[in-house]
Motif scaffolding. Structure first.
Motif, PDB file in Angstrom:
ATOM      1  N   ILE A 154      15.348  34.405  -2.179  1.00 37.35           N
ATOM      2  CA  ILE A 154      15.622  35.187  -3.340  1.00 37.35           C
ATOM      3  C   ILE A 154      17.168  35.285  -3.481  1.00 37.35           C
ATOM      4  N   ASP A 155      17.561  35.419  -4.857  1.00 29.01           N
ATOM      5  CA  ASP A 155      19.315  35.425  -5.100  1.00 29.01           C
ATOM      6  C   ASP A 155      19.651  34.216  -4.764  1.00 29.01           C
ATOM      7  N   LYS A 156      19.443  33.068  -4.955  1.00 31.30           N
ATOM      8  CA  LYS A 156      19.995  31.894  -4.868  1.00 31.30           C
ATOM      9  C   LYS A 156      20.702  31.374  -6.086  1.00 31.30           C
ATOM     10  N   ASP A 157      21.699  30.388  -5.908  1.00 32.68           N
ATOM     11  CA  ASP A 157      22.476  29.991  -7.047  1.00 32.68           C
ATOM     12  C   ASP A 157      22.077  28.557  -7.326  1.00 32.68           C
ATOM     13  N   LEU A 158      22.597  27.819  -8.171  1.00 33.80           N
ATOM     14  CA  LEU A 158      22.657  26.426  -8.727  1.00 33.80           C
ATOM     15  C   LEU A 158      24.125  25.917  -8.706  1.00 33.80           C
ATOM     16  N   PRO A 159      24.527  24.874  -8.113  1.00 35.43           N
ATOM     17  CA  PRO A 159      26.150  24.526  -8.368  1.00 35.43           C
ATOM     18  C   PRO A 159      26.176  24.092  -9.763  1.00 35.43           C
ATOM     19  N   ALA A 184      33.615  28.332  -8.967  1.00 35.20           N
ATOM     20  CA  ALA A 184      33.476  29.077  -7.997  1.00 35.20           C
ATOM     21  C   ALA A 184      32.640  30.228  -8.484  1.00 35.20           C
ATOM     22  N   LYS A 185      32.227  30.124  -9.898  1.00 37.36           N
ATOM     23  CA  LYS A 185      31.311  31.499 -10.430  1.00 37.36           C
ATOM     24  C   LYS A 185      29.874  31.104  -9.636  1.00 37.36           C
ATOM     25  N   ARG A 186      29.222  32.014  -9.793  1.00 39.87           N
ATOM     26  CA  ARG A 186      27.862  32.061  -9.448  1.00 39.87           C
ATOM     27  C   ARG A 186      26.877  31.890 -10.477  1.00 39.87           C
ATOM     28  N   THR A 233      17.343  30.041 -18.874  1.00 37.73           N
ATOM     29  CA  THR A 233      18.388  29.329 -19.008  1.00 37.73           C
ATOM     30  C   THR A 233      19.568  29.753 -18.090  1.00 37.73           C
ATOM     31  N   LEU A 234      20.253  28.646 -17.706  1.00 35.70           N
ATOM     32  CA  LEU A 234      21.233  29.032 -16.497  1.00 35.70           C
ATOM     33  C   LEU A 234      22.611  29.541 -17.052  1.00 35.70           C
ATOM     34  N   TYR A 235      22.723  31.122 -16.612  1.00 33.45           N
ATOM     35  CA  TYR A 235      24.050  31.581 -16.999  1.00 33.45           C
ATOM     36  C   TYR A 235      24.789  31.973 -15.715  1.00 33.45           C
ATOM     37  N   PRO A 236      26.180  32.093 -15.968  1.00 31.66           N
ATOM     38  CA  PRO A 236      26.825  32.674 -14.901  1.00 31.66           C
ATOM     39  C   PRO A 236      26.541  34.227 -14.423  1.00 31.66           C
TER      40      PRO A 236
END
Length: 833
Positions: A305-310, A332-334, A373-376
């Motif tokens: 859970i709460d994982k990010d994409l580079p 560096a943003k998530r 959609t992928l957002y920072p």
């Protein structure tokens, strides 16, 4: 340069604040500020190489049309299906016209009516299966297919025009990508293949009895060239933006991942450059987030859970860069990924932006129950400290330049610090190249030392939680909020920190900026102005025995003798810097006095001064006018007052209120008497008609002149005789003159077309205000621009204009083919019966 002859150099853009890519402080292009780097620790999921490759092999390509419908391959990979939901259910087949050949040669078709117009399912030919799907360009699906043995090809389906076409390939393709020019890029290992073309707009039946060209379709769908890929690499994904193509690969011997990047050039010899990815878990896909910005796909663990994409920034091959900057940088943003229904991105048709050539990208991925959609992550975090040296050294073009003062437009939130260190030298071999820390920044109570310039962080443009400046927004400030008292103009009197003489002299100046913050906030710099060649009050106004008695060379020798102790400044140097402090307070005041005339110039006066200037000039400014139009109106007042009541004055007024529409030919004010026409011979009249509103200088024959003239004609001469010699006129001739006046005099026609039609209300107000009371007018609107005296004669458009885009069709209002056109949307569904 100010009134004392002191020059300054300005740093206020990305090029001026350019630093090495690894430096902790960088220029933020979104908010146009130099600040500490964002430092949010990404939380990546790492399942290992084996599970990642297993997920990659199980991935299914998914496309999305303009209506949110999803397209996928069937389980046997022989059909293209679509559904309105994820997970995919209630599927239907994508339909297009019956599959035709690419029409590269003459063919005779006996069945050219219903069969060719009917829609058929999009299927892989014969025993082949589809390998991949991509939707791009103007709505084209690229679907490579292969039977695994000898038959390989590419099928292209146009979702709007509902045609499908195919071509043969020499190798099986694994990935496809359609660019904005409708070219199809394929990975046919070990090659990169470019395909391009389409079938004819309508089917063509050749006549075998007539002379026909050998090739009917000059642009059939076919493979144009192949470019070899580097050996020992395995391809995992393919995508591109407006200018570059990106291929995700890994090395077979060590599993190290890289990007192959080339420009979108038709040249098959265009080099392909290899860039190693930053250290991260094994990625299996990629998608464009923005130009030169890519999102990478990781396989999410089931319990994660709460994982990010580079997200990475890639080099621009079209720009020259330093060797240490030509690398891929991990943001560096998530970018959190909420859940994962499939470890792949979705392809769709990018929408065009407002700017010409611009497109809006976004990376869409498949969550567990929907498309997202992928957002920072908007909660920003920054490095707590960092020191950066700007790559650009300021050059004064003069040896031993005395660097005087530095003004910095910045924000320094509570708990943050900003320090400056300088290095001056005459050449690279100078022995005294050392960093000199400058005194603490002093906050000024003025907006700027430049007269009447409202800096970015002035009271007018201040940035806090309740007031966002005009060039910034809450979205791109990224947490840089600060009270007004800690932002604005800061000053440093440039000086050495030791020695009897504290001057800094040298041709070149380098700047090192050190910032500290609390993690949630960061100092930020908008602009730096460095003044050099100080105007010294001590040298200019005091007797010579008060002047500095030592030179810079003497100061260096004395410092060398007392290197172990802190040398105190001598009296002349203390006096010099004290007077320079007073000069720093007085010069901005003197500058405002010198340039006070700018307050009376409409083009430079502050905005709040414009109503005052309008009252002084006895004119009014509507509240809804933009500032630039108000300034132009006030600037034109001298000419308008002189020409009030004349045709020229009316044209000038209309030109200002319509933002130049009269000069562009979009608004034409014509006195009606110039509309009369004669075929008589002209005597003694100037034939130059460059300023004539009806012909615009293109008249060639006196027999077709339009306008005032002295003529010799039996049928029309009586009118002009009565005009110029009324005492000789008979009653009948006087009646003819009266009829002439009645038909033409005291009337104005205003033709409005093109974009000026949007200002028709403003034009009517101007006509009512600036026309004399005894003159009547009429407004004539038209869709197309033309020259009044020529278009009726020639029967064609007399302005070169671009064909306007077709508008949306409105029932019972649109003329199909002229202003509106019906066309199919980019949709996977087909509504044919």
């Amino acid at each position: 340069m100010d009134s004392n002859g002191v020059r300054f150099q300005l740093l206020n853009c990305a090029e001026d604040f350019r630093a090495d890519a690894r430096e902790p402080c960088q220029w933020d292009p979104q908010c146009q500020l130099f600040r500490l780097n964002a430092q949010q620790t990404p939380r990546f999921s790492d399942v290992g190489f084996a599970k990642a490759m297993q997920a990659w092999m199980n991935n299914k390509a998914v496309i999305e049309d303009d209506f949110g419908q999803l397209g996928v391959l069937s389980d046997d990979r022989k059909n293209i299906l679509y559904s309105a939901h994820w997970p995919i259910r209630d599927t239907s087949q994508v339909l297009a016209s019956a599959l035709l050949s690419n029409q590269s040669s003459n063919e005779v078709s006996s069945d050219n009516s219903l069969t060719q117009l009917s829609l058929a399912p999009v299927q892989a030919p014969n025993n082949s299966v589809f390998a991949h799907l991509h939707l791009g360009g103007d709505g084209r699906i690229a679907a490579p297919f292969s039977d695994g043995v000898a038959e390989h090809g590419l099928l292209v389906v146009h979702l709007a025009r509902k045609w499908q076409s195919q071509c043969i390939l020499t190798q099986a393709a694994q990935f496809s990508w359609v660019d904005q020019q409708n070219r199809v890029w394929l990975i046919t290992e070990p090659f990169l293949t470019l395909c391009q073309g389409e079938p004819l707009a309508q089917s063509y039946t050749a006549n075998p009895a007539a002379f026909e060209p050998q090739q009917i379709n000059l642009n059939p769908l076919q493979a144009h060239w192949q470019q070899a890929l580097p050996v020992n690499y395995k391809v995992l994904g393919l995508c591109g933006d407006q200018t570059q193509l990106y291929i995700l690969v890994y090395e077979l011997n060590n599993l190290r991942q890289s990007l192959l990047i080339r420009t979108l050039s038709d040249d098959s010899t265009q080099p392909m450059q290899i860039f190693t990815l930053p250290k991260m878990p094994f990625v299996i896909g990629l998608s464009v987030m923005a130009d030169k910005k890519l999102a990478l796909m990781l396989v999410l663990e089931e319990s994660s859970i709460d994982k990010d994409l580079p997200v990475i920034q890639v080099p621009d091959l079209n720009q020259e860069q330093d060797g240490n900057q030509k690398e891929i940088v991990l943001e560096a943003k998530r970018y959190p990924q909420h859940s994962q229904g499939s470890a792949s991105f979705i392809s769709y048709v990018f929408s065009a932006g407002k700017d010409k050539g611009a497109h809006r990208y976004s990376a869409k991925y498949i969550a567990q129950h929907e498309i997202k959609t992928l957002y920072p992550l908007q909660q920003s975090q920054f490095l707590t400290k960092g020191s950066t040296t700007l790559n650009r050294a300021l050059d004064s073009q003069q040896l031993d330049t005395l660097w005087h003062r530095m003004y910095i437009e910045a924000m320094i939130p509570v708990g943050c610090t900003l320090k400056i260190a300088l290095k001056v030298y005459n050449d690279e071999l100078s022995p005294n190249k050392e960093w000199v820390t400058q005194p603490a920044l002093h906050h000024q109570n003025i907006a700027s030392e430049i007269p009447f310039y409202q800096g970015r962080f002035s009271e007018t443009h201040a940035i806090d939680n309740n007031s966002i400046g005009p060039s910034l927004s809450a979205d791109n400030l990224n947490g840089i909020y600060t009270p007004k008292k800690t932002q604005g103009l800061y000053e440093i009197l440039i000086q050495h920190n030791t020695g009897e003489i504290r001057e800094l002299r040298g041709r070149y100046l380098e700047i090192k900026i050190t910032m500290t913050g609390g993690g949630r906030h960061t100092p930020a710099i908008s602009a730096i102005r460095v003044h050099h060649q100080r105007f010294s009050w001590q040298q200019a106004y005091l007797p010579s025995h008060f002047h500095q008695q030592y030179s810079a060379v003497d100061n260096q020798e004395r410092e060398g003798q007392a290197a172990d102790s802190q040398t105190a400044a001598n009296g002349a140097d203390i006096r010099e810097r004290m007077l320079a402090s007073f000069e720093g307070m007085m010069t901005p005041i003197e500058e405002r006095i010198v340039y006070s005339e700018a307050l009376l110039n409409p083009l430079s006066a502050p905005q709040n001064m414009l109503p005052v200037l309008a009252k002084m000039l006895a004119c009014s400014l509507p509240d809804y006018w933009p500032v630039y139009r108000a300034r132009n109106w006030l600037s034109a007042q001298p000419e308008l007052q002189k020409m009030r009541g004349t045709h020229a004055g009316l044209c000038l007024a209309l030109d200002v209120v319509t933002d130049g529409a009269v000069a562009k030919g979009h608004v034409i004010a014509v006195e009606n008497f110039r509309l009369r026409r004669t075929l008589a011979t002209i005597l003694g009249i100037d034939m130059n008609d460059d300023e004539h509103p009806l012909t615009l200088g293109v008249s060639q024959s006196g027999n077709s002149i339009v306008g005032e003239s002295l003529i010799l004609s039996a049928d029309q001469g009586a009118q002009f005789l009565a005009l110029f010699a009324p005492q000789l006129a008979s009653k009948q001739q006087s009646e003819q003159v009266a009829a002439l006046y009645e038909h033409y005099a005291y009337q104005v026609s205003v033709v409005v077309h093109a974009s000026a039609r949007n200002a028709i209300g403003q034009i009517e107000q101007t006509l009512a205000q600036w026309l004399p009371a005894h003159i009547t007018y009429q407004l004539l609107e038209t869709d197309h621009p033309f020259v009044l005296g020529l278009s009726p004669l020639l029967g064609i458009d007399t302005y070169l204009e671009q064909q306007p885009h077709y508008r949306q069709v409105i029932l019972d209002a649109t003329q199909l083919g002229r202003e509106g056109i019906l066309h199919n949307p980019i949709a996977l569904a087909s509504f044919a019966g």
